[in-house]
Write a protein that holds these residues in place. Structure first.
Motif, PDB file in Angstrom:
ATOM      1  N   ARG A 111       0.749  -0.981   0.025  1.00  0.00           N
ATOM      2  CA  ARG A 111      -0.113  -0.229  -0.154  1.00  0.00           C
ATOM      3  C   ARG A 111       1.215   1.171  -0.179  1.00  0.00           C
ATOM      4  O   ARG A 111       0.423   1.729  -0.421  1.00  0.00           O
ATOM      5  CB  ARG A 111      -1.048   0.252   1.447  1.00  0.00           C
ATOM      6  CG  ARG A 111      -1.515  -1.034   1.364  1.00  0.00           C
ATOM      7  CD  ARG A 111      -3.275  -1.281   2.225  1.00  0.00           C
ATOM      8  NE  ARG A 111      -4.563  -2.556   1.170  1.00  0.00           N
ATOM      9  CZ  ARG A 111      -4.095  -2.913   1.813  1.00  0.00           C
ATOM     10  NH1 ARG A 111      -2.860  -3.338   2.964  1.00  0.00           N
ATOM     11  NH2 ARG A 111      -5.008  -4.400   1.647  1.00  0.00           N
ATOM     12  N   ALA A 114       2.481   1.752  -3.086  1.00  0.00           N
ATOM     13  CA  ALA A 114       1.301   2.279  -4.620  1.00  0.00           C
ATOM     14  C   ALA A 114       1.284   3.846  -3.981  1.00  0.00           C
ATOM     15  O   ALA A 114       1.520   4.645  -5.231  1.00  0.00           O
ATOM     16  CB  ALA A 114       0.379   1.215  -4.155  1.00  0.00           C
ATOM     17  N   LYS A 118       2.085   6.303  -6.644  1.00  0.00           N
ATOM     18  CA  LYS A 118       1.764   8.098  -7.025  1.00  0.00           C
ATOM     19  C   LYS A 118       1.956   9.386  -6.865  1.00  0.00           C
ATOM     20  O   LYS A 118       1.361   9.864  -7.912  1.00  0.00           O
ATOM     21  CB  LYS A 118      -0.070   7.625  -6.376  1.00  0.00           C
ATOM     22  CG  LYS A 118      -1.244   7.346  -7.014  1.00  0.00           C
ATOM     23  CD  LYS A 118      -2.778   7.625  -6.267  1.00  0.00           C
ATOM     24  CE  LYS A 118      -2.822   5.994  -5.409  1.00  0.00           C
ATOM     25  NZ  LYS A 118      -3.703   6.102  -4.314  1.00  0.00           N
ATOM     26  N   ASN A 285       5.046   0.499  -9.717  1.00  0.00           N
ATOM     27  CA  ASN A 285       2.923   0.762  -9.261  1.00  0.00           C
ATOM     28  C   ASN A 285       3.000  -0.853  -9.580  1.00  0.00           C
ATOM     29  O   ASN A 285       1.765  -2.031  -9.682  1.00  0.00           O
ATOM     30  CB  ASN A 285       1.629   1.588  -9.717  1.00  0.00           C
ATOM     31  CG  ASN A 285       0.793   1.640  -9.197  1.00  0.00           C
ATOM     32  OD1 ASN A 285       0.986   1.178  -7.684  1.00  0.00           O
ATOM     33  ND2 ASN A 285      -0.170   1.414  -9.275  1.00  0.00           N
ATOM     34  N   ASP A 299      -0.970  -5.082 -11.902  1.00  0.00           N
ATOM     35  CA  ASP A 299      -0.007  -3.373 -10.442  1.00  0.00           C
ATOM     36  C   ASP A 299      -0.823  -4.102  -9.468  1.00  0.00           C
ATOM     37  O   ASP A 299      -1.096  -4.636  -8.895  1.00  0.00           O
ATOM     38  CB  ASP A 299      -1.763  -3.149 -11.520  1.00  0.00           C
ATOM     39  CG  ASP A 299      -2.619  -1.651 -11.029  1.00  0.00           C
ATOM     40  OD1 ASP A 299      -1.478  -0.851 -11.272  1.00  0.00           O
ATOM     41  OD2 ASP A 299      -3.166  -2.286  -9.612  1.00  0.00           O
ATOM     42  N   GLN A 301      -2.837  -2.545  -7.010  1.00  0.00           N
ATOM     43  CA  GLN A 301      -3.569  -1.873  -6.695  1.00  0.00           C
ATOM     44  C   GLN A 301      -4.953  -3.376  -6.690  1.00  0.00           C
ATOM     45  O   GLN A 301      -5.581  -4.369  -6.352  1.00  0.00           O
ATOM     46  CB  GLN A 301      -4.592  -1.011  -7.620  1.00  0.00           C
ATOM     47  CG  GLN A 301      -4.330   0.073  -6.757  1.00  0.00           C
ATOM     48  CD  GLN A 301      -4.330   0.421  -5.241  1.00  0.00           C
ATOM     49  OE1 GLN A 301      -4.616  -0.621  -4.533  1.00  0.00           O
ATOM     50  NE2 GLN A 301      -3.253   1.156  -4.586  1.00  0.00           N
ATOM     51  N   GLU A 302      -4.995  -4.218  -8.075  1.00  0.00           N
ATOM     52  CA  GLU A 302      -5.368  -4.887  -8.636  1.00  0.00           C
ATOM     53  C   GLU A 302      -5.067  -5.990  -7.561  1.00  0.00           C
ATOM     54  O   GLU A 302      -5.472  -6.900  -7.415  1.00  0.00           O
ATOM     55  CB  GLU A 302      -4.972  -5.491 -10.303  1.00  0.00           C
ATOM     56  CG  GLU A 302      -5.058  -6.942 -10.359  1.00  0.00           C
ATOM     57  CD  GLU A 302      -4.397  -7.191 -11.861  1.00  0.00           C
ATOM     58  OE1 GLU A 302      -3.865  -6.013 -12.576  1.00  0.00           O
ATOM     59  OE2 GLU A 302      -4.716  -7.778 -12.534  1.00  0.00           O
ATOM     60  N   SER A 305      -6.097  -6.383  -4.589  1.00  0.00           N
ATOM     61  CA  SER A 305      -8.445  -6.914  -4.587  1.00  0.00           C
ATOM     62  C   SER A 305      -8.189  -7.812  -4.616  1.00  0.00           C
ATOM     63  O   SER A 305      -9.360  -8.730  -4.683  1.00  0.00           O
ATOM     64  CB  SER A 305      -8.429  -5.869  -5.680  1.00  0.00           C
ATOM     65  OG  SER A 305      -8.444  -6.660  -6.392  1.00  0.00           O
TER      66      SER A 305
END
Ligand code: ADP
Ligand code: F6P
Length: 323
Positions: A111, A114, A118, A285, A299, A301-302, A305
């Motif tokens: 996290r 990421a 960003k 990322n 990725d 975030q992918e 999840s």
């Protein structure tokens, strides 16, 4: 026109795991071989915020592939969870000329990676945690060593359990995940394995011990994942219900240390190499993993999840053959 030499940073974050050193070595060696500079960032994201960094060379990572722990130290950095902390880290990266970062840790560390990506600093995550609770990879760095340590410890406990006709409730690490418990449990012939992914039914545990006792079984190992907790209580209840003298052992941090296994050293080296390849291309990322023996990347975030399915069939099989 001369192009600027690329500089990457490497850090270890969250709970340490055997094989983190092998990963740091892989990153440093691969990057230098590709003509990049490498900066070692101390104590996870703390080092980025405080500017606690050192230039690394080929020899900075000599004699560490086989060692547990992390030469870069690790920490949990609360300040980095705030936007101001991420901004400070970003500015320090710019000041130090860091073009990208390899962050070795668990999902929390991803996290953070990421957030920093960003802000324009490409970060690549490597899964380093004994818990194996990262869905985007079949294996995390440190998991194999931790399972083997747990197995060795339970084997020793079993000797004395058998000699005394006792039961021992052994608690292994895994706050939210039962992978260590499941595999160490199978490998050690545990009578029952209790994991956070499956609802615990203590009556069934007691019934199984009672049946197995009638079938002549003399040693009873109940493998409990940390996420279940209450190991002392479970041992007391088993003793009260079955009359079998019961003890509790909490293995604890012994599982986080020690020399990494072959599997963890190879995995750490493979994943580290891919991370450097991505940063060389300016790609951030992303998290690296291994799936069906292939190195893969996603990725962040992918990856975060994704849900890792619990191997129910393996669990059921363990239950069938442990009388
Ligand atoms: P792990 O990486 O093993 O899951 P933690 O959850 O403790 O361990 O996370 C390690 C570090 O990653 C934290 O101390 C913090 O610096 C950073 N981190 C965790 N969660 C976040 C978040 N949501 N945003 C930014 N950074 C985070
Ligand atoms: O994430 C790895 C892990 O070892 C968990 O299994 C355990 O719950 C946790 O870290 C303990 O962390 P610490 O003692 O460092 O706070």
């Amino acid at each position: 026109m001369e192009t600027k030499q690329k500089t990457i940073g490497v850090l270890t974050s969250g709970g340490d795991a055997p094989g983190m050193n092998a990963a740091v070595r892989g990153v440093v060696r691969a990057a230098i071989k590709k003509g990049m500079r490498v900066i070692g960032i101390k104590r996870g994201y703390n080092g980025l915020i405080n500017g606690d960094m050192i230039e690394m060379n080929m020899r900075s990572v000599s004699d560490i592939i086989h060692r547990g722990g992390t030469i870069l130290y690790t920490a949990r950095c609360l300040e980095f969870k705030e936007p101001e902390g991420v901004l400070k880290a970003k500015n320090n990266c710019i000041d130090a000329g860091i073009d990208g970062i390899v962050a070795i840790g668990g999902d929390g560390s991803f996290r953070g990676a990421a957030d920093l990506s960003k802000e324009g600093i490409p970060c690549v995550g490597l899964p380093g945690t004994i818990d194996n609770d990262i869905a985007s990879t079949d294996y995390t760095i440190g998991y194999d060593t931790a399972m083997n340590t747990a197995m060795e410890m339970v084997d020793k406990i079993r000797d004395t359990v058998q000699s005394h006709d006792r039961c021992n409730v052994v608690e292994v690490m895994g706050r939210h995940a039962g992978y260590i418990a499941l595999n160490a449990g199978i490998a050690c012939g545990a009578t029952c394995i209790l994991v956070p992914e499956i609802e615990v039914d203590l009556d069934k545990v007691i019934e199984k011990i009672t049946i197995a006792r009638k079938l002549g079984k003399q040693n009873f190992i109940i493998l409990v994942a940390e996420g279940i907790g209450k190991s002392e209580e479970i041992a007391k209840k088993i003793e009260q219900a079955t009359g079998i003298e019961s003890r509790t052992t909490i293995l604890g941090h012994v599982q986080r240390g020690g020399n990494p296994t072959v599997r963890d050293r190879v995995l750490a080296s493979q994943l580290a190499y891919r991370a450097v390849e991505l940063l060389e291309q300016g790609v951030g990322n992303r998290v690296i993993g291994i799936q069906k023996d292939e190195v893969v990347d996603f990725d962040i975030q992918e990856a975060l999840s994704m849900k890792k399915p619990f191997p129910q069939e393996l669990y059921d099989m363990a239950n069938e053959i442990s009388f």
